[in-house]
Scaffold this motif. Structure first.
Motif, short mmCIF file in Angstrom:
data_model
loop_
_atom_site.label_atom_id
_atom_site.label_comp_id
_atom_site.label_asym_id
_atom_site.label_seq_id
_atom_site.Cartn_x
_atom_site.Cartn_y
_atom_site.Cartn_z
N MET A 1 0.86 -1.05 -0.05
CA MET A 1 -0.17 -0.12 -0.01
C MET A 1 1.01 1.38 -0.15
SD MET A 1 -2.99 -0.86 0.20
CE MET A 1 -3.99 0.78 0.37
N ALA A 2 0.35 2.25 -0.56
CA ALA A 2 1.12 3.52 -0.71
C ALA A 2 -0.07 4.52 -0.62
CB ALA A 2 1.94 3.71 -2.24
N VAL A 3 0.48 5.88 -0.59
CA VAL A 3 -0.54 7.19 -0.74
C VAL A 3 0.18 7.86 -1.65
CG1 VAL A 3 -1.36 9.14 0.59
CG2 VAL A 3 -0.97 6.63 1.60
N ALA A 4 -0.77 8.66 -2.57
CA ALA A 4 -0.27 9.61 -3.43
C ALA A 4 -0.96 10.85 -2.89
CB ALA A 4 -0.57 9.25 -4.73
N THR A 5 -0.54 12.00 -3.01
CA THR A 5 -1.24 13.37 -2.92
C THR A 5 -1.21 14.24 -3.97
OG1 THR A 5 0.96 14.45 -1.61
CG2 THR A 5 -0.59 13.15 -0.44
N GLY A 6 -1.99 15.30 -4.07
CA GLY A 6 -1.92 16.24 -5.18
C GLY A 6 -3.05 17.39 -5.28
N TYR A 7 -2.94 18.23 -6.17
CA TYR A 7 -3.94 19.05 -6.35
C TYR A 7 -4.82 18.84 -7.70
CZ TYR A 7 -2.29 21.98 -2.45
OH TYR A 7 -1.77 22.27 -1.30
N GLY A 8 -4.64 17.78 -8.27
CA GLY A 8 -5.17 17.22 -9.61
C GLY A 8 -6.71 17.69 -9.55
N VAL A 9 -7.20 17.41 -10.80
CA VAL A 9 -8.49 17.39 -11.20
C VAL A 9 -9.17 16.18 -10.58
CG1 VAL A 9 -8.52 18.81 -13.16
CG2 VAL A 9 -8.18 16.28 -13.45
N GLN A 10 -10.44 16.07 -10.54
CA GLN A 10 -11.11 15.28 -9.61
C GLN A 10 -12.25 14.61 -10.95
OE1 GLN A 10 -11.00 14.30 -6.11
NE2 GLN A 10 -9.05 15.36 -6.57
N PHE A 11 -12.27 13.16 -10.80
CA PHE A 11 -13.07 12.61 -11.69
C PHE A 11 -14.60 12.77 -11.51
CE2 PHE A 11 -15.59 8.58 -12.17
CZ PHE A 11 -15.63 8.51 -13.47
N ASN A 12 -15.19 13.19 -12.52
CA ASN A 12 -16.54 13.40 -12.41
C ASN A 12 -17.51 12.55 -13.20
OD1 ASN A 12 -18.40 15.01 -11.24
ND2 ASN A 12 -18.60 16.55 -12.88
N GLY A 13 -17.13 11.37 -13.64
CA GLY A 13 -17.89 10.60 -14.66
C GLY A 13 -17.38 10.30 -16.10
N VAL A 14 -17.81 9.05 -16.42
CA VAL A 14 -17.42 8.87 -17.90
C VAL A 14 -18.38 9.55 -18.98
CG1 VAL A 14 -17.07 7.09 -19.68
CG2 VAL A 14 -16.16 6.78 -17.28
N LYS A 15 -18.23 10.08 -19.92
CA LYS A 15 -19.18 10.97 -20.58
C LYS A 15 -20.11 9.92 -21.43
CE LYS A 15 -16.01 14.73 -21.58
NZ LYS A 15 -15.34 15.47 -22.63
N ASP A 16 -19.74 8.86 -21.93
CA ASP A 16 -20.78 7.91 -22.70
C ASP A 16 -20.67 6.70 -22.25
OD1 ASP A 16 -22.36 6.84 -24.72
OD2 ASP A 16 -20.59 7.12 -25.99
N LEU A 17 -22.03 6.02 -21.98
CA LEU A 17 -21.93 4.47 -21.52
C LEU A 17 -21.38 3.63 -22.29
CD1 LEU A 17 -23.06 2.59 -19.33
CD2 LEU A 17 -25.15 2.42 -20.56
N GLN A 18 -21.32 4.12 -23.83
CA GLN A 18 -20.80 3.09 -25.11
C GLN A 18 -19.51 3.02 -24.94
OE1 GLN A 18 -23.67 1.22 -25.78
NE2 GLN A 18 -22.04 0.98 -27.51
N ALA A 19 -18.63 4.19 -24.21
CA ALA A 19 -17.19 4.08 -24.37
C ALA A 19 -16.83 2.96 -23.09
CB ALA A 19 -16.81 5.39 -23.93
N THR A 20 -17.58 3.01 -22.14
CA THR A 20 -17.36 1.57 -21.02
C THR A 20 -17.35 0.51 -21.72
OG1 THR A 20 -19.30 1.31 -20.22
CG2 THR A 20 -18.05 3.38 -19.46
N ILE A 21 -17.89 0.20 -22.74
CA ILE A 21 -18.12 -1.01 -23.21
C ILE A 21 -17.26 -1.39 -24.50
CG2 ILE A 21 -19.76 -2.58 -24.49
CD1 ILE A 21 -21.96 -0.94 -23.25
N GLN A 22 -17.07 -0.18 -25.30
CA GLN A 22 -16.12 -0.53 -26.32
C GLN A 22 -14.64 0.00 -26.29
OE1 GLN A 22 -18.31 2.50 -29.18
NE2 GLN A 22 -19.88 1.18 -29.55
N LYS A 23 -14.49 0.54 -25.27
CA LYS A 23 -12.95 0.82 -24.95
C LYS A 23 -12.39 0.32 -23.73
CE LYS A 23 -13.25 5.25 -27.47
NZ LYS A 23 -13.05 6.72 -27.05
N GLU A 24 -11.40 -0.25 -23.95
CA GLU A 24 -10.56 -0.65 -22.43
C GLU A 24 -9.85 0.52 -21.88
OE1 GLU A 24 -7.31 -3.46 -20.68
OE2 GLU A 24 -8.77 -4.55 -21.78
N THR A 25 -9.09 1.18 -22.65
CA THR A 25 -8.34 2.25 -22.24
C THR A 25 -9.21 3.71 -22.70
OG1 THR A 25 -6.38 1.28 -22.43
CG2 THR A 25 -6.27 3.53 -22.18
#
Length: 138
Positions: A1-25
């Motif tokens: 286990m480790a910990v990372a810290t930062g001021y980066g942007v926060q995840f707010n959702g995947v834009k399109d449901l199809q992307a979750t099915i069609q794309k791995e990355t």
């Protein structure tokens, strides 16, 4: 286990449901919504095998892979620390570098972070030289 810290942007959702099915990355610019923040965050991370991050072998020299579902770093966190506790002290194991996001099929509320971190111990000699010996690796 480790910990990372930062001021980066926060995840707010995947834009399109199809992307979750069609794309791995997922593509950071076209597939994922992020929201800016001015707050410092920390996140626990599992250190993973380099295979988990799915990067070419040449890109893994002196690198650490860490992350998981809804656990990782994002744009704006680069240069920040990857920390572990050793002998009751925080030790900087890595430096936030880059990574990719993997989709969770049929779920726009989650992503899997595959973060890459530069391994600090690989640069101990350089760090000691540049700091005139004031900073030493242990």
């Amino acid at each position: 286990m480790a910990v990372a810290t930062g001021y980066g942007v926060q995840f707010n959702g995947v834009k399109d449901l199809q992307a979750t099915i069609q794309k791995e990355t997922l593509d950071v610019k076209t597939d994922i919504n992020f929201r800016p923040t001015s707050d410092l965050y920390e996140t626990p991370l599992i250190i993973r095998s380099l295979d988990f991050c799915a990067v070419p072998p040449k890109a893994t020299i002196n690198r650490i892979c860490a992350g998981g579902e809804m656990s990782g770093t994002s744009e704006g966190d680069s240069g920040g620390p990857l920390l572990v506790v050793r002998n009751h002290r925080w030790i900087q194991l890595g430096i936030t570098s880059d990574g990719t996001y993997k989709s969770v099929p049929n779920d726009v509320t989650k992503i899997i972070d595959r973060g890459m971190y530069t391994q600090v111990s690989a640069f101990c000699g350089w760090i000691e030289m540049k700091t005139s010996g004031e900073v030493r690796c242990q």
